[in-house]
Scaffold this active site. Structure first.
Site, mmCIF file in Angstrom:
data_model
loop_
_atom_site.group_PDB
_atom_site.id
_atom_site.type_symbol
_atom_site.label_atom_id
_atom_site.label_comp_id
_atom_site.label_asym_id
_atom_site.label_seq_id
_atom_site.Cartn_x
_atom_site.Cartn_y
_atom_site.Cartn_z
ATOM 1 N N HIS A 33 0.869 -1.185 0.000
ATOM 2 C CA HIS A 33 0.000 0.000 0.000
ATOM 3 C C HIS A 33 0.908 1.238 0.000
ATOM 4 O O HIS A 33 0.965 1.979 0.983
ATOM 5 C CB HIS A 33 -0.901 -0.041 1.242
ATOM 6 N N GLN A 46 -0.332 4.859 0.946
ATOM 7 C CA GLN A 46 -0.576 5.022 2.382
ATOM 8 C C GLN A 46 0.706 5.385 3.119
ATOM 9 O O GLN A 46 0.718 6.253 4.005
ATOM 10 C CB GLN A 46 -1.141 3.707 2.954
ATOM 11 N N ASP A 97 -2.991 -1.851 12.379
ATOM 12 C CA ASP A 97 -3.997 -1.919 11.313
ATOM 13 C C ASP A 97 -4.977 -3.012 11.719
ATOM 14 O O ASP A 97 -4.746 -3.773 12.666
ATOM 15 C CB ASP A 97 -3.298 -2.235 9.969
ATOM 16 N N ARG A 128 -3.479 11.868 3.161
ATOM 17 C CA ARG A 128 -3.645 11.086 1.927
ATOM 18 C C ARG A 128 -3.843 12.026 0.732
ATOM 19 O O ARG A 128 -3.340 11.760 -0.347
ATOM 20 C CB ARG A 128 -4.849 10.128 2.036
HETATM 21 N N1 NVA Z 1 -4.660 -3.960 5.603
HETATM 22 C C1 NVA Z 1 -5.933 -3.384 5.178
HETATM 23 C C2 NVA Z 1 -5.717 -1.971 4.757
HETATM 24 C C3 NVA Z 1 -6.978 -1.264 4.343
HETATM 25 C C4 NVA Z 1 -6.722 0.148 3.903
HETATM 26 C C5 NVA Z 1 -6.518 -4.226 4.060
HETATM 27 O O1 NVA Z 1 -5.780 -4.644 3.183
HETATM 28 O O2 NVA Z 1 -7.733 -4.468 4.089
HETATM 29 N N1 CP Z 2 -6.398 3.556 4.313
HETATM 30 C C1 CP Z 2 -7.094 3.277 3.189
HETATM 31 O O1 CP Z 2 -6.541 2.942 2.130
HETATM 32 O O2 CP Z 2 -8.422 3.428 3.337
HETATM 33 P P1 CP Z 2 -9.547 3.026 2.282
HETATM 34 O O3 CP Z 2 -9.608 1.529 2.246
HETATM 35 O O4 CP Z 2 -10.807 3.640 2.826
HETATM 36 O O5 CP Z 2 -9.167 3.571 0.943
#
Ligand code: NVA
Ligand code: CP
Length: 302
Positions: free
Chosen positions: A129, A132, A220, A287
């Site tokens: 990600h 992020q 997370d 973000r």
């Molecule tokens: N680790 C989480 C992050 C969401 C923004 C997922 O992958 O669902």
């Molecule tokens: N943190 C993040 O990526 O959030 P969303 O899943 O809401 O985009």
């Protein structure tokens, strides 16, 4: 010429991550008044999975850069009926100026990028990600100052967000500690590769050990999108909750981060989320500033 993709922090050209973070700070300082960085340009956003922050922050970022967006769910596209990623990438490259994709399959996103002739931005995969982490590091710098020698303690699941921190640690010079249950640890090959690259990373099975004296505590959700073993995750990750007792072991100046969405009173308590050390809503705002900088890089404007 290869477009300025933003797919993995680890494969960005040298110096780009620092440049993007610096641009995000500068864009935040300049305010939200629209500019012309993306004038006449359109970003396509493809979502195979739900999103709040990534969707709205990229849309606002494009508006503030003077451009526009087209949003589509994967289920609405011919991808869902078997059209290949490579053909979709080629076609979309004829329509839009950049593509942001959220899809679980990391190799699939890389395949899309290989065949696209416009920049492709990773909006989250099962493995990483990167957008992020730009916002997170902007938040750390604005709260605590320079990153070198800072200690970031990750507590909980060794997931996509955790793994992306380690990709940034080398170029930016911070140290990482991971506290995870063995079953949900950051894969050993990722840790070994980081160490081979000179990154200081330690692994812990005790959250308290990892957090002791840390500058940043971050967690997370215990169950990411695509995870099927929710019950086992709750059982094994329960000792890794970030609560006031755990935060008290970090430096008094430490901040708390969470990419959100949070599952309050699971991975983090209300008291920490809403407490004086929490920077989670600045992190969410950042973000937008991060996306503007990433888009400026994609469009060759920084
Ligand atoms: N680790 C989480 C992050 C969401 C923004 C997922 O992958 O669902
Ligand atoms: N943190 C993040 O990526 O959030 P969303 O899943 O809401 O985009």
């Amino acid at each position: 010429m290869t477009p300025n993709h933003f797919v993995e922090l680890s494969t960005l050209p040298s110096g780009v991550l620092r440049k993007v973070i610096d641009a995000a700070h500068a864009m935040k300082a300049a305010g939200r008044t629209p500019t012309t960085v993306a004038a006449g340009k359109t970003l396509a956003m493809l979502f195979e999975k739900p999103s709040t922050r990534t969707r709205f922050s990229f849309d606002m970022a494009m508006r503030e850069l003077g451009g526009g967006t087209i949003v589509a769910a994967g289920s609405e596209m011919q991808l869902s009926r078997g059209e290949s990623l490579s053909d979709t990438a080629r076609v979309m490259s004829r329509y839009v100026d950049a593509v942001m994709i959220r899809m679980l399959d990391h190799d699939g996103l890389k395949e899309f990028a290989e065949h696209a002739t416009v920049p492709v931005i990773n909006g989250l995969t099962r493995d990483s990600h990167p957008c992020q982490i730009v916002a997170d590091l902007v938040t750390v710098e604005e709260r605590l100052g320079p990153l070198p020698e800072r200690t970031i303690a990750w507590v909980g699941d060794g997931n996509n967000v955790a793994r992306t921190f380690i990709e940034a640690a080398g170029p930016l010079g911070f140290q990482v500690r991971f506290a995870t249950p063995d079953a949900y640890a950051v894969p050993a090959d990722i840790i070994a590769a980081a160490r081979a690259n000179g990154i200081t990373v330690t692994t812990h099975t005790s959250a308290a050990d990892a957090v002791a004296g840390a500058d940043v505590v971050v967690t997370d959700t215990w169950v990411s999108m695509g995870d099927a073993d929710a019950q086992e995750r709750h059982r094994l990750l329960a000792p890794f909750q970030v609560n006031e007792a755990l935060m008290a072991k970090a430096l008094p100046s430490a901040i708390f981060l969470h990419c959100l969405p949070a599952h309050r009173n699971e991975e983090v308590t209300d008291a920490v989320m809403d407490g004086p050390q929490s920077a989670v809503f600045d992190e969410a705002e950042n973000r937008v500033h991060a996306q503007k900088a990433i888009l400026a890089y994609a469009f060759g404007a920084i």
